[in-house]
Design a protein around this motif. Structure first.
Motif, PDB file in Angstrom:
ATOM      1  N   LEU A   1       0.837  -1.240  -0.165  1.00  0.00           N
ATOM      2  CA  LEU A   1       0.061   0.377  -0.645  1.00  0.00           C
ATOM      3  C   LEU A   1       1.015   1.816   0.017  1.00  0.00           C
ATOM      4  N   ASP A   2       1.922   1.264   0.533  1.00  0.00           N
ATOM      5  CA  ASP A   2       3.032   2.683   0.680  1.00  0.00           C
ATOM      6  C   ASP A   2       3.444   2.659  -0.984  1.00  0.00           C
ATOM      7  N   PHE A   3       3.598   1.613  -1.158  1.00  0.00           N
ATOM      8  CA  PHE A   3       4.918   2.011  -2.623  1.00  0.00           C
ATOM      9  C   PHE A   3       3.786   1.813  -3.630  1.00  0.00           C
ATOM     10  N   ALA A   4       2.128   1.539  -3.738  1.00  0.00           N
ATOM     11  CA  ALA A   4       1.250   2.204  -4.716  1.00  0.00           C
ATOM     12  C   ALA A   4       0.845   3.498  -3.663  1.00  0.00           C
ATOM     13  N   THR A   5       0.882   3.313  -3.262  1.00  0.00           N
ATOM     14  CA  THR A   5       0.411   5.538  -2.582  1.00  0.00           C
ATOM     15  C   THR A   5       1.416   6.478  -2.775  1.00  0.00           C
TER      16      THR A   5
ATOM     17  N   GLY B   1       2.578  10.675  -9.629  1.00  0.00           N
ATOM     18  CA  GLY B   1       1.800   9.847 -11.454  1.00  0.00           C
ATOM     19  C   GLY B   1       1.890   9.091 -11.900  1.00  0.00           C
ATOM     20  N   ALA B   2       2.092   8.829 -11.390  1.00  0.00           N
ATOM     21  CA  ALA B   2       3.209   6.767 -12.054  1.00  0.00           C
ATOM     22  C   ALA B   2       2.159   6.225 -12.091  1.00  0.00           C
ATOM     23  N   GLY B   3       1.298   6.459 -10.878  1.00  0.00           N
ATOM     24  CA  GLY B   3       0.691   4.646 -11.129  1.00  0.00           C
ATOM     25  C   GLY B   3      -0.566   5.221 -10.741  1.00  0.00           C
ATOM     26  N   LEU B   4      -2.006   4.392 -10.667  1.00  0.00           N
ATOM     27  CA  LEU B   4      -3.012   4.351 -10.885  1.00  0.00           C
ATOM     28  C   LEU B   4      -3.852   4.746  -8.772  1.00  0.00           C
ATOM     29  N   ARG B   5      -5.409   5.147  -8.937  1.00  0.00           N
ATOM     30  CA  ARG B   5      -6.035   5.054  -7.875  1.00  0.00           C
ATOM     31  C   ARG B   5      -6.710   3.590  -7.355  1.00  0.00           C
ATOM     32  N   ILE B   6      -6.900   2.857  -9.039  1.00  0.00           N
ATOM     33  CA  ILE B   6      -7.062   1.383  -8.130  1.00  0.00           C
ATOM     34  C   ILE B   6      -5.939   0.728  -8.057  1.00  0.00           C
ATOM     35  N   ASP B   7      -4.764   1.304  -8.003  1.00  0.00           N
ATOM     36  CA  ASP B   7      -3.446   0.042  -7.916  1.00  0.00           C
ATOM     37  C   ASP B   7      -3.538   0.430  -6.133  1.00  0.00           C
ATOM     38  N   VAL B   8      -4.363   1.853  -5.621  1.00  0.00           N
ATOM     39  CA  VAL B   8      -4.495   2.039  -4.437  1.00  0.00           C
ATOM     40  C   VAL B   8      -5.291   1.394  -3.509  1.00  0.00           C
ATOM     41  N   VAL B   9      -6.163   1.801  -4.569  1.00  0.00           N
ATOM     42  CA  VAL B   9      -7.586   0.783  -3.441  1.00  0.00           C
ATOM     43  C   VAL B   9      -7.441  -0.349  -3.320  1.00  0.00           C
ATOM     44  N   ARG B  10      -7.106  -0.882  -4.471  1.00  0.00           N
ATOM     45  CA  ARG B  10      -6.568  -2.191  -4.067  1.00  0.00           C
ATOM     46  C   ARG B  10      -5.994  -2.769  -2.991  1.00  0.00           C
TER      47      ARG B  10
ATOM     48  N   THR C   1       8.132  -6.976  -7.718  1.00  0.00           N
ATOM     49  CA  THR C   1       8.919  -6.665  -8.173  1.00  0.00           C
ATOM     50  C   THR C   1       8.905  -5.640  -9.302  1.00  0.00           C
ATOM     51  N   ALA C   2       8.218  -6.398 -10.069  1.00  0.00           N
ATOM     52  CA  ALA C   2       6.990  -6.054 -11.457  1.00  0.00           C
ATOM     53  C   ALA C   2       6.508  -5.288 -11.066  1.00  0.00           C
ATOM     54  N   PHE C   3       5.651  -4.797 -10.582  1.00  0.00           N
ATOM     55  CA  PHE C   3       4.474  -3.744 -10.027  1.00  0.00           C
ATOM     56  C   PHE C   3       5.686  -2.705  -9.369  1.00  0.00           C
ATOM     57  N   GLU C   4       7.160  -2.830  -8.241  1.00  0.00           N
ATOM     58  CA  GLU C   4       7.857  -1.413  -8.186  1.00  0.00           C
ATOM     59  C   GLU C   4       8.349  -1.105  -9.491  1.00  0.00           C
ATOM     60  N   ALA C   5       8.631  -1.787 -10.790  1.00  0.00           N
ATOM     61  CA  ALA C   5       9.355  -1.222 -11.710  1.00  0.00           C
ATOM     62  C   ALA C   5       8.011  -0.587 -12.668  1.00  0.00           C
ATOM     63  N   GLY C   6       7.005  -1.351 -12.410  1.00  0.00           N
ATOM     64  CA  GLY C   6       6.359  -0.170 -13.550  1.00  0.00           C
ATOM     65  C   GLY C   6       5.774  -0.937 -14.113  1.00  0.00           C
ATOM     66  N   ALA C   7       6.032  -2.365 -14.215  1.00  0.00           N
ATOM     67  CA  ALA C   7       5.850  -3.134 -14.765  1.00  0.00           C
ATOM     68  C   ALA C   7       4.688  -4.849 -14.779  1.00  0.00           C
ATOM     69  N   GLY C   8       3.604  -4.329 -13.859  1.00  0.00           N
ATOM     70  CA  GLY C   8       3.048  -4.631 -13.130  1.00  0.00           C
ATOM     71  C   GLY C   8       1.664  -4.366 -13.066  1.00  0.00           C
ATOM     72  N   SER C   9       0.729  -5.091 -12.779  1.00  0.00           N
ATOM     73  CA  SER C   9      -0.441  -4.527 -12.060  1.00  0.00           C
ATOM     74  C   SER C   9      -0.037  -4.844 -10.449  1.00  0.00           C
TER      75      SER C   9
END
Length: 277
Positions: free
Chosen positions: A14-18, A24-33, A224-232
Motif C-alpha cells: 500500500l505504501d509503494f502504491a500510494t 503520477g506514475a500509478g493509478l488510483r485503482i492500485d491504491v484501492v486494491r 518487483t514487477a509492480f514496483e518497476a512499473g511492469a506489473g499491476s
C-alpha cells in the motif's frame, strides 16, 4: 505469525502504491486494491488471534490448569524403523488390547476346565460327637459318650445342567480365541494402514513445501514487477492470496505428518505419554 507477515507485506504494498500514485506514475485503482488487500489481511490476523485464544482456552480446560497456556511446539516424534513385518510383530507384543484378549482366552480356558468339575466324584467326611446325660440302656457299656465318623462318596451319573454349562464354557473359550485372532489381524492391518498414511502425509508435505516456495517466489516477482512499473497491483494481490493459501496448506500438511506418526505409534502399542514428555 504468518498473518502478521501478510499484514506487513500488504502495508508495504500500500505504501509503494500510494507513493506511485502521488508521483503520477500509478493509478488510483492500485491504491484501492492495496487498501482492500491490507484490510483483508488485518481481518485475517484478527481471526487468527481469536482462534489462538480459543485454542489456548481449550488447552487450559484439557490440562486442568484453568488458565490460558501458550502452546509450545514439540519436537518431531521419532519414526519407527523397520519393515511392516517387524512393526506388526512389535504391535502384537505390546498392544494392550491384544494383551487383554490373551488374558480372556486364558480365563475362558480355566472356566472350561472348571466346568468339568461337575462330573467328578465327590468325597465327604463328617465327624460327630454326642453325650447322653441320662443313664444309658443296658447294652453292655456304661460309657455315655458316642463318636460317629461318616464317609460319603457321591458319583454323578447324569446331570443335565452340568452338560449345558460345559457346552457354554467350551463355546466361550472358542469365541475368545476367534476374537483374539480377529484382533491380531485387525492390528496388523491397522499398522500397515498407518504406515501407508504416514508415507502419504510425508509426500504431501514435500509437495506443499515446494508449492509454498514457488508461490512466495512468484509473489516476489509480481511485487518487483509492480514496483518497476511492469506489473499491476492485481497481480500482486492474487500472488499474495496464493502465498497465504500455500502457507496454510504447508503448515497443515506438516501437522498431518506428525498426526500420522502419532497414529502409527498408537497402532504399535507405544505409550503416547512417553512420546510427548
Amino acid at each position: 505469525e504468518m498473518q502478521q507477515n501478510q499484514v506487513l507485506a500488504a502495508a508495504h504494498h500500500l505504501d509503494f502504491a500510494t507513493k506511485r500514485f502521488d508521483s503520477g506514475a500509478g493509478l488510483r485503482i492500485d491504491v484501492v486494491r492495496a487498501q482492500t488487500n491490507l484490510t483483508e489481511a488485518r481481518q485475517q490476523l484478527l481471526g487468527a488471534r481469536l482462534s489462538l485464544e480459543s485454542a489456548r482456552d481449550a488447552l487450559g480446560v484439557l490440562t486442568g490448569s484453568g488458565e490460558l497456556p501458550m502452546p509450545v511446539a514439540a519436537a518431531d516424534l521419532p519414526m519407527p524403523e523397520g519393515p511392516d513385518e517387524k512393526l506388526v510383530s512389535w504391535a502384537l507384543k505390546n498392544r494392550q488390547d491384544l494383551a487383554a484378549g490373551r488374558a480372556s482366552v486364558v480365563l475362558a480356558d480355566r472356566q472350561f476346565g472348571t466346568s468339568w468339575a461337575g462330573f467328578l466324584p465327590t468325597f465327604d467326611m463328617a465327624w460327630q460327637g454326642s453325650y447322653q446325660f441320662t443313664e444309658p440302656s443296658s447294652l453292655g457299656s456304661t460309657d455315655r459318650s458316642r463318636w460317629n465318623l461318616v464317609f460319603n462318596l457321591n458319583v454323578p451319573i447324569f446331570q443335565y445342567f452340568n452338560i449345558g454349562a460345559l457346552r457354554d464354557a467350551k463355546a466361550a473359550a472358542r469365541i475368545a480365541r476367534l476374537r483374539l485372532e480377529d484382533q491380531r489381524q485387525a492390528a496388523g492391518q491397522e499398522v500397515r494402514q498407518a504406515r501407508r498414511d504416514h508415507e502419504t502425509a510425508l509426500a504431501s508435505a514435500r509437495l506443499a513445501v515446494q508449492q509454498a516456495e514457488l508461490a512466495r517466489e512468484a509473489m516476489d516477482l509480481a511485487q518487483t514487477a509492480f514496483e518497476a512499473g511492469a506489473g499491476s497491483s492485481l497481480e500482486v494481490t492474487d500472488a499474495r492470496r496464493t502465498v497465504t493459501a500455500a502457507e496454510v496448506n504447508r503448515m497443515t500438511r506438516l501437522l498431518q505428518v506428525q498426526i500420522s506418526r502419532l497414529v502409527l505409534h498408537r497402532a504399535l502399542g507405544t505409550d503416547v505419554r512417553d512420546l510427548v514428555r
